[in-house]
Design an enzyme around this catalytic site. Structure first.
Site, PDB file in Angstrom:
ATOM      1  N   CYS A  65     -60.009  27.423 -24.066  1.00  7.78           N
ATOM      2  CA  CYS A  65     -58.738  27.594 -24.795  1.00  7.78           C
ATOM      3  C   CYS A  65     -58.274  29.050 -24.725  1.00  7.78           C
ATOM      4  O   CYS A  65     -57.078  29.318 -24.624  1.00  7.78           O
ATOM      5  CB  CYS A  65     -58.887  27.165 -26.251  1.00  7.78           C
ATOM      6  SG  CYS A  65     -59.295  25.420 -26.428  1.00  7.78           S
ATOM      7  N   ARG A 142     -55.967  18.529 -24.516  1.00 11.15           N
ATOM      8  CA  ARG A 142     -55.056  19.537 -23.939  1.00 11.15           C
ATOM      9  C   ARG A 142     -53.762  18.838 -23.516  1.00 11.15           C
ATOM     10  O   ARG A 142     -53.613  18.426 -22.370  1.00 11.15           O
ATOM     11  CB  ARG A 142     -55.717  20.220 -22.744  1.00 11.15           C
ATOM     12  CG  ARG A 142     -57.020  20.894 -23.119  1.00 11.15           C
ATOM     13  CD  ARG A 142     -57.638  21.676 -21.977  1.00 11.15           C
ATOM     14  NE  ARG A 142     -59.008  22.024 -22.333  1.00 11.15           N
ATOM     15  CZ  ARG A 142     -59.339  23.022 -23.161  1.00 11.15           C
ATOM     16  NH1 ARG A 142     -58.386  23.771 -23.680  1.00 11.15           N
ATOM     17  NH2 ARG A 142     -60.600  23.258 -23.463  1.00 11.15           N
TER      18      ARG A 142
END
Lengths: 228, 73
Positions: A65, A142
């Site tokens: 991330c 995601r």
């Protein structure tokens, strides 16, 4: 038992499985929300007139991330020149988001210029179907939702927890969508700005017969390209 | 609130928005004058409306007396 009670009982017996929420679909209005972000309380309508890339990440202070946030920050100014705003989201608190953004600035020298939704109660994540229970029940996958200036969902991307996204592809996708809107064309595989675009196939025989004499670059009546 | 800090002070972005409101203006005009993203201005003006620092008349935002005095602080 009244007829209404009977009807309720029958309906209840048919709904042993929870009714799936209606998730966003391409071409439909993006679900509206108001959320706490690192830039204060924001509504989706606040972005009306701009394109929005709403994207989720699994969790703050995780390595993939972090690389993604650095990459999104890297395309933020290019997106803004295209009239696009970024809006991040994860199931974390505002404090966690702030601490992570400050950490990225301190450790990597990168400022996160876009707001991040602190979706602690999963409200927006649920609305957009960002949680994939097969992967994780507590983290968002995601996901990327491209929303146009009228508030319509124009593209969706889902990547698994293990795989960081390609932000160049997101830029390319925005360019392709904006080219389609501006010129009324489609874009072929691996298209990039400057490449020829696909002219939509003719819808009548007359149009098909005329297509080959149209001055377009045609391989066949259904396969024509033009410069945009 | 994004416009009022946890210490009860006006944030820099709120000050920019109020300063850009010397004459009644649309959110778009405020965004342009304050060099802030439009979404941020819309959200900020909504907060400042609730805090009675700005008022909305005929789709134009303007400063209230409280907004003017907040700018002088």
């Amino acid at each position: 038992m009244s007829s209404q009670d009977v009807s309720s009982t029958l309906n209840a017996s048919h709904t042993t499985q929870p009714t799936p929420a209606t998730l966003p679909r391409l071409g439909m209005a993006a679900p509206l929300f108001e959320a706490v972000t690192t830039h204060g309380r924001i509504r989706l309508e606040d972005f009306r007139g701009s394109w929005v890339v709403l994207f989720s990440h699994p969790a703050d202070f995780t390595p993939v991330c972090t690389t993604e946030f650095i990459a999104f920050a890297g395309i933020a100014s290019e997106l803004r020149t295209r009239g696009v705003e970024l809006l991040g989201l994860s199931i974390d608190s505002p404090t966690s988001h702030i601490a992570w953004a400050l950490n990225i600035k301190q450790k990597f020298g990168i400022e996160i210029p876009f707001p991040i939704i602190a979706d602690s109660n999963k409200e927006v994540a649920t609305l957009y179907g960002m949680v994939s229970p097969g992967e994780s029940k507590t983290e968002t996958s995601r996901c990327v939702f491209v929303i146009d200036p009228q508030g319509t969902v124009r593209a969706m991307i889902y990547y698994p927890l293990t795989t960081g996204r390609n932000t160049e592809e997101i830029l390319r996708l925005i360019d392709a969508l904006q080219t389609t809107d501006k010129h009324g064309v489609a874009t072929p595989a691996n298209w990039k700005p400057g490449d020829k675009a696909i002219v939509p196939p003719p819808s009548t025989l007359e149009e098909a017969e005329g297509r080959l004499q149209s001055g377009l670059e045609c391989t066949d009546w259904y396969f024509c390209k033009r410069t945009v | 609130m994004a416009c009022i800090s946890s210490k009860g002070e006006m944030t820099e972005s709120a000050r920019k928005m109020l300063t850009a409101l010397e004459a009644p203006s649309t959110a778009e005009e405020v965004a342009s004058r304050a060099s802030l993203p439009l979404f941020r201005v819309r959200a900020g003006l909504r907060e400042m409306l609730a805090a009675e620092l700005v008022e909305l008349k005929d789709d134009l935002y303007g400063l209230t007396a409280s907004g003017r005095s907040a700018l002088l602080r």
